[in-house]
Design an enzyme around this catalytic site. Sequence first.
Site, mmCIF file in Angstrom:
data_model
loop_
_atom_site.group_PDB
_atom_site.id
_atom_site.type_symbol
_atom_site.label_atom_id
_atom_site.label_comp_id
_atom_site.label_asym_id
_atom_site.label_seq_id
_atom_site.Cartn_x
_atom_site.Cartn_y
_atom_site.Cartn_z
ATOM 1 N N ALA A 210 0.902 -1.225 0.006
ATOM 2 C CA ALA A 210 0.030 0.042 -0.043
ATOM 3 C C ALA A 210 0.832 1.199 0.108
ATOM 4 C CB ALA A 210 -0.994 -0.178 1.029
ATOM 5 N N CYS A 211 0.495 2.096 -0.824
ATOM 6 C CA CYS A 211 1.393 3.455 -0.802
ATOM 7 C C CYS A 211 0.227 4.631 -1.306
ATOM 8 C CB CYS A 211 2.402 3.488 -1.968
ATOM 9 S SG CYS A 211 3.254 2.202 -2.178
ATOM 10 N N SER A 212 0.606 5.957 -0.800
ATOM 11 C CA SER A 212 -0.277 7.233 -0.951
ATOM 12 C C SER A 212 0.617 8.013 -1.681
ATOM 13 C CB SER A 212 -0.947 7.574 0.176
ATOM 14 O OG SER A 212 -1.523 6.424 1.026
#
Length: 363
Positions: free
Chosen positions: A30-32
């Site tokens: 997961a990344c943002s």
Amino acid sequence: MRNLRLPNRLLTTAAVAVSCLAAAGSFSHACSRTLWKSEGQPVLVGRTMDWTGKMGTKLQVMPRGIAREGMTDQNPLKWTSKYGSVVATIWDGATSDGINEAGLNANLLYLAETKYGDRDPTRPGLAVSLWAQYFLDNFATVAEAVKAADSFQVKPFELIHQGEPADAPVHLSLADASGDSAIIEIIDGKTRIHHGPQYNVMTNSPVYDQQLVLLKQYQGLGGKKPIPGTMDAEDRFARGAFYLTKLPKKPESYQEAVAGVLTVMRNMATPLGAVDPVKPNVSPTQWTTICDLKNKRYYFEFSRMPNVVWVDLDKLDLSEGASEQRFDLANDIEAAGEVSGKFRKCDPFIFQKAGTAVTWKPE
């Protein structure tokens, strides 16, 4: 090789139950990413890199004039870098993030729905390890980059993660000093592009069209639901979009502007130790970057270290013929502030070839 996929969040109770059961046998990281443009301040892009373990991330200086090829067996794309850049490399084999001397920024984030399609040898090939680097090498603006985005075929390398193989399924974001933005996905072998400054937030699954629909259900973004607080990708997407609207329209200083974006990224981050066996798409934030696209400044922090460092590109030798240089913050734990003087000459970076498996392991 196979592409491991996480199901989209669906709106019915029954579908959600099926989704949770399916997720137990799959994974993603997961990344943002956010983009913010405020009055009197440069365009700032923040991103987090979330993964279940360390990735061997180092900062690498890539000068102009490097001859490259796309690292595919057949008909590799070929070019010579027009712009120098500073990038964050992972697994000693890929560029995952960076900024070039023209003020273009590129970020790779995980997208489980990615399907690269069968290889078409009539099209130039590009290993996904070079996808971000290709744009940083060649373009000054998002508009220029978007025109070239479908002129080649991206092909994956293989990750072995927790004993399972995956074809490095990612999507890519671009931003420039004007505030222009693009999100590029490859779904069923077809390139999908969302181009415009309104596309200022990005996380992971589901695909971007669906993220935009889900976003409208929350308070302040078109709907009535309260802003969600979980670590799921669609909830981080909503949180990032909402918190960007709460930053001051006219920050009092440059430092406040940068710090403001950091507050948003930290609200989208996942704490160290947050590995959920029921939701394997939840992974701790390993590091965070902020790109100042006007002043060509690249901020970087490891989650395991309290110090923030940054690099001013105008203090680096990016000229043609200059050596590649590297800075390893993980082995310089006292470093803080501007660190251009800490880069050291290194051998040319070798990118992971399409179709091969990553062999890097944490020390």
